[in-house]
Structures are given as C-alpha cells and as structure tokens.
Design an enzyme around this catalytic site. Structure first.
Site, PDB file in Angstrom:
ATOM      1  N   ARG A  81       0.850  -1.178   0.000  1.00 61.33           N
ATOM      2  CA  ARG A  81       0.000   0.000   0.000  1.00 61.33           C
ATOM      3  C   ARG A  81       0.894   1.239   0.000  1.00 61.33           C
ATOM      4  O   ARG A  81       1.699   1.435   0.914  1.00 61.33           O
ATOM      5  CB  ARG A  81      -0.913   0.025   1.237  1.00 61.33           C
ATOM      6  CG  ARG A  81      -1.626   1.359   1.511  1.00 61.33           C
ATOM      7  CD  ARG A  81      -2.693   1.671   0.504  1.00 61.33           C
ATOM      8  NE  ARG A  81      -3.317   2.982   0.754  1.00 61.33           N
ATOM      9  CZ  ARG A  81      -4.075   3.614  -0.132  1.00 61.33           C
ATOM     10  NH1 ARG A  81      -4.296   3.070  -1.324  1.00 61.33           N
ATOM     11  NH2 ARG A  81      -4.608   4.786   0.143  1.00 61.33           N
ATOM     12  N   HIS A 138       0.640   5.093   0.449  1.00 59.63           N
ATOM     13  CA  HIS A 138      -0.383   5.981   1.010  1.00 59.63           C
ATOM     14  C   HIS A 138       0.168   7.388   1.176  1.00 59.63           C
ATOM     15  O   HIS A 138       1.247   7.577   1.755  1.00 59.63           O
ATOM     16  CB  HIS A 138      -0.846   5.448   2.370  1.00 59.63           C
ATOM     17  CG  HIS A 138      -2.059   6.141   2.909  1.00 59.63           C
ATOM     18  ND1 HIS A 138      -3.343   5.692   2.640  1.00 59.63           N
ATOM     19  CD2 HIS A 138      -2.200   7.236   3.700  1.00 59.63           C
ATOM     20  CE1 HIS A 138      -4.217   6.487   3.250  1.00 59.63           C
ATOM     21  NE2 HIS A 138      -3.546   7.433   3.893  1.00 59.63           N
ATOM     22  N   ASP A 139      -0.551   8.372   0.674  1.00 55.70           N
ATOM     23  CA  ASP A 139      -0.166   9.766   0.828  1.00 55.70           C
ATOM     24  C   ASP A 139      -0.962  10.399   1.959  1.00 55.70           C
ATOM     25  O   ASP A 139      -2.182  10.237   2.050  1.00 55.70           O
ATOM     26  CB  ASP A 139      -0.397  10.530  -0.479  1.00 55.70           C
ATOM     27  CG  ASP A 139       0.543  10.066  -1.580  1.00 55.70           C
ATOM     28  OD1 ASP A 139       1.692   9.704  -1.264  1.00 55.70           O
ATOM     29  OD2 ASP A 139       0.131  10.048  -2.761  1.00 55.70           O
ATOM     30  N   CYS A 166      -3.028  12.129   4.822  1.00 55.49           N
ATOM     31  CA  CYS A 166      -4.303  12.848   4.925  1.00 55.49           C
ATOM     32  C   CYS A 166      -4.631  12.939   6.410  1.00 55.49           C
ATOM     33  O   CYS A 166      -5.300  12.064   6.956  1.00 55.49           O
ATOM     34  CB  CYS A 166      -5.409  12.130   4.154  1.00 55.49           C
ATOM     35  SG  CYS A 166      -7.020  12.944   4.300  1.00 55.49           S
ATOM     36  N   CYS A 204     -13.428  11.674   2.826  1.00 54.38           N
ATOM     37  CA  CYS A 204     -12.600  10.948   1.859  1.00 54.38           C
ATOM     38  C   CYS A 204     -12.375   9.517   2.336  1.00 54.38           C
ATOM     39  O   CYS A 204     -12.731   9.153   3.451  1.00 54.38           O
ATOM     40  CB  CYS A 204     -11.259  11.665   1.642  1.00 54.38           C
ATOM     41  SG  CYS A 204     -10.248  11.786   3.132  1.00 54.38           S
ATOM     42  N   GLU A 215       0.516  15.966   2.296  1.00 56.89           N
ATOM     43  CA  GLU A 215      -0.819  16.338   2.759  1.00 56.89           C
ATOM     44  C   GLU A 215      -1.636  17.030   1.669  1.00 56.89           C
ATOM     45  O   GLU A 215      -1.150  17.919   0.979  1.00 56.89           O
ATOM     46  CB  GLU A 215      -0.684  17.266   3.973  1.00 56.89           C
ATOM     47  CG  GLU A 215      -1.998  17.813   4.502  1.00 56.89           C
ATOM     48  CD  GLU A 215      -2.931  16.735   5.041  1.00 56.89           C
ATOM     49  OE1 GLU A 215      -4.062  16.646   4.549  1.00 56.89           O
ATOM     50  OE2 GLU A 215      -2.511  15.986   5.950  1.00 56.89           O
ATOM     51  N   ASP A 248      -3.622  17.986  -8.683  1.00 57.11           N
ATOM     52  CA  ASP A 248      -2.802  17.142  -7.828  1.00 57.11           C
ATOM     53  C   ASP A 248      -1.350  17.577  -7.993  1.00 57.11           C
ATOM     54  O   ASP A 248      -0.895  17.784  -9.118  1.00 57.11           O
ATOM     55  CB  ASP A 248      -2.976  15.679  -8.255  1.00 57.11           C
ATOM     56  CG  ASP A 248      -2.526  14.677  -7.221  1.00 57.11           C
ATOM     57  OD1 ASP A 248      -1.498  14.917  -6.578  1.00 57.11           O
ATOM     58  OD2 ASP A 248      -3.200  13.637  -7.065  1.00 57.11           O
ATOM     59  N   ARG A 282       1.133  15.754  -6.213  1.00 58.56           N
ATOM     60  CA  ARG A 282       1.943  14.690  -5.619  1.00 58.56           C
ATOM     61  C   ARG A 282       3.013  14.184  -6.579  1.00 58.56           C
ATOM     62  O   ARG A 282       4.069  13.741  -6.151  1.00 58.56           O
ATOM     63  CB  ARG A 282       1.044  13.536  -5.174  1.00 58.56           C
ATOM     64  CG  ARG A 282       0.270  13.838  -3.926  1.00 58.56           C
ATOM     65  CD  ARG A 282      -0.698  12.749  -3.578  1.00 58.56           C
ATOM     66  NE  ARG A 282      -1.812  12.679  -4.514  1.00 58.56           N
ATOM     67  CZ  ARG A 282      -2.816  11.816  -4.414  1.00 58.56           C
ATOM     68  NH1 ARG A 282      -2.832  10.947  -3.421  1.00 58.56           N
ATOM     69  NH2 ARG A 282      -3.794  11.837  -5.283  1.00 58.56           N
ATOM     70  N   SER A 341      -4.114  -0.169  -4.186  1.00 59.88           N
ATOM     71  CA  SER A 341      -4.264   1.218  -4.620  1.00 59.88           C
ATOM     72  C   SER A 341      -5.068   1.242  -5.909  1.00 59.88           C
ATOM     73  O   SER A 341      -4.965   0.333  -6.735  1.00 59.88           O
ATOM     74  CB  SER A 341      -2.896   1.860  -4.850  1.00 59.88           C
ATOM     75  OG  SER A 341      -3.026   3.121  -5.458  1.00 59.88           O
TER      76      SER A 341
END
Length: 462
Positions: free
Chosen positions: A265, A267-268, A270, A281, A312, A350, A352, A374
C-alpha cells in the site's frame, strides 16, 4: 555555468553593522552564498551512483567551521524540521556546534545493498546509504566531520482500531509473531526517510533540464537557497519538505525476496482522515484496509509493506485542502465538479507527482508486487515504468467507503482510477452529492453577504 543575476562576487557576504543586535554565538560576517573556484572552496568528493558508500562519499551540508567551504550538498538536515532546529539554536537551547552521539542508534535490521543503490537513475530522491553513515564513514566522524543519517531503521508494536476489530471478528488470526494478542497489537519494522535529491536525476524524472529545475526551486522558495543558482557544481539538495515512513509486516528480509508474495500500500498523508477520521474521503479506510491486507500477506508467509508519504492534501497542503472543502460544500458538492473545485483554488488537480515515489521500492529491493492496494493510475504507472511489475490491483471494498466520500471516489474513478465496480458517466456524477452544511451554517445568507462580482467564474463551477 548557470546564469545568475548576482552582478559580482561582492554579493557573496555582508557584515552586520549593529553588533549589539547579533547574538554572540555568531560572527558579524554572514556568508550569503559561495561560488565554484572561490578562494578556499573545496567540496568533499561526492559521486552519485558509485558502487559503494566509500567511493560515493558522504553527504555534507553543515555550514559550521571549516565545513562551510567543504560542503558538497545544499540545504539542511531534517527537511521542514530544520526550521525548528534553527529556533532551538536561536533561543539558546541548542549549541550550534552540537554533534550527535550515534552510539546504539544503528538499524535494527541491516538491509542488504541492492543494485539500485549504485544506479543514479533508479534512486534520485533519497540517500541509499543514509541509514548506515556510522559504519560507512566512521573515520570521517571521528575526525570531526558533521555527517548525519537521513534514514533510520527501528522496530515497534502498533495498535490500530480496525486491526483490533478484524482480530475480534476472526478476519485476522493471532499468530504470536506478527499479531501478538487479542487486542490486535502488531509487530512492525519501520524505516524513516528524509529526502535527499540528486538534482540531475530529479530533473530527468520531470523531463526538464537541471538549470530550469534549480531556478524554479530557488524562485519559488522565496530565494531561500541561492546556491541552487551560484553552485551548479553541487548536485545534491536536501529540500525543506516531509519524507516518508516504511512499515514492514513480517520478517524484513522477505521484502526483497521475489520468491515470496508481496502486498503493498502506497499511502499519501491525509491528517484529517488518517488521524481524526473525517469521512469526506476514503483515506483512513483505505489505509486500514492496506495495513490489514499487508498483515494477512505476511501471516501467509509473504511480505506486507505500507509506505506513508508526507504529501498532505495531494501535496497542496491542509490550508488549500480546507479551502477546497469550503468551495465544494458551499457550491454544491457533486462528483462532476470535484476536480474543478480544486483547480479553481490550487490551479492543478494534484501536486503529488509520483515520479520520485518508486525510489524507496528500489532501495528495499522490491522486484515485483503481487497485490497493489491502490486505485491510483499515477502510482501504478510510476512503478511499472521503472521496471517493477504489478500483478494485481485491489480497490477499496465498497462496504468501507463512507457515504460522504462517494463524491471523491466516484470522481476519481471517472477520471481514470482503477476499479472493478461501476464507472459513472458525467451525467451520473452530477447526481452523486455529498452531505451539506444545512445544520451547521446559513449557507444562503453567507452567499448573499458576498460583494457583487465576487465570483469571477460561474457559480456552478466553483
């Protein structure tokens, strides 16, 4: 040589005239920038992509004492936390010449060197030897050089409510090794990573030339790092941003073993959902699902990895994210306008930009991913384009999607996110509506109080 607007080397320093306003811990002479070939400038050799740490050389960014002219990298250790370090020195709580004592801080697991560690195209955003500077550069440390780790490897026990519920409901077993008790307590190996950028490699990942990257970084950090412009000979930069943390479930040596299955996974961050469980979300549910599946894979003899990036609000930040939330809720929160709300405030959907994300996978020695937890095509494409195949993509289960987050997830699916379920048309997305604020504030009155002409775009698109 990069062009610079500095008219002469006379601008490289200044002398503070008001000595009373300058702390005694500093001299009155301030070095603003340096130049290649300047008297005394002699960077410690650093060859990114060398076959081992010794021949590569240490990353040195210290400005203290004689190291000021021997630095071979720009920026400061700690990423965004370097500001707190500066505050501690300014307030007198920390000696500016402090040197850490690294005894007993060595990694709890010695990751074997991978081919990517010496490939300057595979790893450009982290120091592959940043976890082992005590062993690799012991002589330099003993000589007084200020060299610091940019990675740390430790182990811990963690507890997550959703994991405890999975154990209670019989979806995860207590094996005594990974899941250790009925409360769902889990053993985990953790790797923390601070960003270290090899600028030519970063520029190549983003398809720009190095001078353009350097100029953009200089201009849009308020001119904070002038040596991005004046020192093109220094190719390494420690940017003032957050890093990442790797969570490994099961024996860490399995991560690089292509003979065992791997669940991953990416993960960004949040904060609102991950920590405080806001339901606007799917971040917290997907993170919990990813951790549970990583544990399950490890219990089945494979390996489970969750990597948490500090990005974030799609790397737009929490302030921008909350402004977008306001625009969504006040403008009619429907899935067909989901991305428009963000673009109106941030200018992009976005930021990222997953081009640098696969570096940590190559550092870990991951050669294939059996289950990618994902739905993001950006993450999928970035990984497979670096030569790591992904055999299965696993979307978040429908029963884990909060009702108010249907706007987000359905809009993302329509924009190309992977799914095994329904893909809505734009007309159908217009009917997917989030929870309003009717019981929280008078939205109509708020609109009426806005000055005429406040909106420069149609209200249906805010």
């Amino acid at each position: 040589m990069l062009e610079t607007d500095v008219p002469s080397k006379a601008a490289e320093s200044l002398t503070v005239q008001d000595k009373a306003s300058t702390s005694s811990r500093y001299s009155t002479h301030i070095v603003l920038t340096t130049y290649p070939g300047q008297s005394g400038i002699d960077p410690i050799p650093l060859e990114w992509g060398a076959p081992d740490a010794k021949s590569r050389g240490p990353v040195v960014v210290s400005r203290s004492g004689p190291l000021l002219k021997r630095r071979n990298a720009l920026g400061a250790h700690g990423g965004s936390y370097s500001i707190y370090n500066a505050l501690a020195i300014a307030s007198g709580d920390l000696d500016p010449d402090f040197r850490p004592d690294f005894r007993n801080s060595e990694p709890t697991f010695n990751f074997p060197q991978q081919p990517a560690w010496s490939d300057k195209t595979k790893i450009v955003s982290m120091d592959p030897y940043g976890h082992d500077i005590v062993n690799q550069f012991r002589d330099e440390l003993n000589s007084g050089w200020d060299i610091r780790p940019t990675m740390a490897v430790t182990r811990a026990n963690m507890k997550l409510a959703e994991v405890g519920e999975a154990v209670r409901d019989g979806h995860l077993e207590i094996d005594g090794s990974i899941v250790v008790d009925s409360s769902g307590e889990v053993r985990v190996t953790k790797v923390a990573v601070e960003p270290v950028w090899y600028l030519p490699g970063v520029a190549d990942r983003f398809g720009v030339d190095e001078p353009t990257l350097r100029r953009a970084l200089f201009e849009h950090t308020g001119g904070s790092y002038p040596e991005l412009i004046t020192r093109p000979d220094l190719k390494v930069f420690l940017p003032p941003i957050g890093g990442l943390t790797v969570y490994i479930f099961g024996p860490p040596e399995r991560v690089s073993d292509e003979n065992v299955r791997l669940a991953l996974r990416i993960h960004d961050e949040c904060n609102g959902s991950d920590v405080f469980q806001s339901d606007i979300c799917t971040c917290r549910p997907y993170l919990a699902f990813g951790i549970s599946e990583a544990i399950r894979e490890a219990q089945n003899g494979g390996s489970g990895v969750v990597i948490y990036f500090r990005k974030e609000g799609r790397a737009l930040g929490e302030v921008i994210k909350y402004l977008v939330y306001n625009a969504r809720k006040r403008g009619g929160d429907t899935a067909d306008k989901y991305f428009t709300r963000t673009e109106n405030i941030a200018g992009v959907r976005d930021m990222r930009f997953q081009a640098l994300m696969p570096d940590i996978l190559h550092w870990l020695g991951i050669k294939k991913i059996d289950r990618m937890l994902s739905m993001s095509n950006m993450k999928y494409d970035a990984i497979v384009q670096t030569g790591i195949p992904i055999y299965e993509r696993v979307p978040i289960p429908e029963d884990m999607i909060p009702s108010d987050s249907r706007v987000e997830i359905d809009a993302k699916i329509n924009a190309g996110y992977f799914t095994t379920g329904k893909n809505y048309t734009m007309e159908e997305l217009a009917e997917v509506r989030g929870r309003g604020w009717e019981k929280w504030e008078d939205v109509t009155r708020h609109r009426d109080l806005l000055p005429t002409g406040y909106f420069s775009f149609p209200r249906t698109s805010i």
